[in-house]
Scaffold this motif. Sequence first.
Motif, short mmCIF file in Angstrom:
data_model
loop_
_atom_site.label_atom_id
_atom_site.label_comp_id
_atom_site.label_asym_id
_atom_site.label_seq_id
_atom_site.Cartn_x
_atom_site.Cartn_y
_atom_site.Cartn_z
N LEU A 63 -7.15 -2.58 9.45
CA LEU A 63 -6.81 -2.08 8.40
C LEU A 63 -8.81 -3.10 8.32
CD1 LEU A 63 -4.84 -1.86 4.99
CD2 LEU A 63 -5.83 -0.21 6.42
N VAL B 88 -11.90 -4.08 1.87
CA VAL B 88 -11.87 -2.97 1.59
C VAL B 88 -10.94 -2.21 0.79
CG1 VAL B 88 -9.29 -1.36 3.01
CG2 VAL B 88 -10.75 -3.38 4.07
N GLN B 89 -10.38 -3.01 0.03
CA GLN B 89 -10.08 -2.62 -1.42
C GLN B 89 -11.23 -2.58 -2.48
OE1 GLN B 89 -6.89 -2.62 -3.10
NE2 GLN B 89 -7.72 -1.89 -4.89
N VAL C 82 -11.07 3.97 6.04
CA VAL C 82 -12.05 2.26 4.89
C VAL C 82 -11.30 1.30 6.70
CG1 VAL C 82 -11.90 1.33 3.05
CG2 VAL C 82 -12.42 3.50 2.81
N LEU D 75 -12.25 1.02 -1.22
CA LEU D 75 -11.00 1.98 -1.62
C LEU D 75 -11.22 2.45 -3.27
CD1 LEU D 75 -8.10 1.02 -0.24
CD2 LEU D 75 -9.40 3.08 0.07
N ALA E 230 0.61 -1.36 -0.02
CA ALA E 230 -0.08 -0.04 0.15
C ALA E 230 1.27 1.27 0.24
CB ALA E 230 -1.05 -0.16 1.03
N VAL F 29 -5.54 3.98 -2.73
CA VAL F 29 -4.77 3.74 -1.30
C VAL F 29 -4.11 4.84 -0.81
CG1 VAL F 29 -3.72 1.57 -2.23
CG2 VAL F 29 -2.52 3.73 -2.51
N ARG G 148 -7.61 7.75 3.40
CA ARG G 148 -9.00 7.51 3.66
C ARG G 148 -8.51 6.11 3.98
NH1 ARG G 148 -10.94 7.28 -2.98
NH2 ARG G 148 -12.72 5.77 -2.45
N LEU G 149 -7.39 5.22 3.40
CA LEU G 149 -7.45 3.67 4.05
C LEU G 149 -7.27 2.94 5.28
CD1 LEU G 149 -5.94 1.16 2.44
CD2 LEU G 149 -2.87 1.79 3.36
#
Length: 339
Positions: A103, A142-143, A158, A146, A93, A150, A154-155
């Motif tokens: 995460l 998560v991906q 989330v 997003l 990431a 990355v 924001r990462l």
Amino acid sequence: MTVLRTGGVSLRFRRRAVAGVLVLAAAAVVLAAVALTLGDFPLSLSQVVGALTGTGSRAQQYVVVGLRLPRVALALVVGAALGVAGAVFQSLARNDLASPDLLGFTTGAATGALVAIVLAGGGPVGTTVGAVVGTLVAALVVQALLGGAVGGYRLVLVGIGVNAVLAALNNFLILRTDLQTAVAAQSWLVGTLNGRGWGQVVAVGVALVVLVPLAVAGSRRLDLLGMGDDMARGLGVDVARTRVAVLLVGVALVGVATAAVGPVAFVALAAPQLARRVTGATGPGTVAAGLMGAALLLAGDVLGQRLAAPTQFPAGTMTAAVGGLYLVWLLGREWRAGR
């Protein structure tokens, strides 16, 4: 002159990296030796050596080989798995905050394991499979949220959201089961090495033997991805395939480690960063991160056992307490850097 100077700098970094890895390995060995001497039945180092070589008394052999050694070995292999996974995710990431516990990946592993335990009555194999699948599902969610980005905050946001939802699901699963299973599941969720044996050590050890070489190979390609996707493609790296392969390796490491001892917080976050400070490396540094993770988890377990003896704190509680302070410092640094 420039070439010679560049080569000299590269050589110094390489020497520092090797020296750092040796220091971390030595620290893990020393911590293991100390852990084997401590407990309600204290032993000297010579008595520990005697128990390991079969020359000590039966009581000493039972305490060292039967009780303490499996716990120490499990702390080392689980910590190593989390450290390597953290290095993989942070490099993938390109973000120091991209840790599986922040995460939601670790919580996802716990969710998968709880589903196997509560709904399917899964044994060790079912729990491990459930944890790996849960980690993978959390990573995919998560991906998807997003949308390919990355960015730092924001990462994190989330990940915090996914983590909160999965934690609520875990609580729901515990409430829906019988009291005995709920108590066992709740004690497992704090991340503890209590009551674990050689079965868990072997399972995580086999995973390390298989997955760490793949992580090391993938980290070399991740170094190239750090220069940008176009540059990496120009150097012959299959960008999409590399990311998927490395993600799967990290997911498997987190899933197996969590299935063995429950979710352990912040080891995967701190180990890669602390390892880079020791070795001076700029890349993932998977081996150094694994050694640092092993040392951190073992240190947390020793502190948990001896800090308020005879009361014992789970290793996950100790790593969460120290890791929380580390996270506050890290977030402050990221904020000051404008990320």
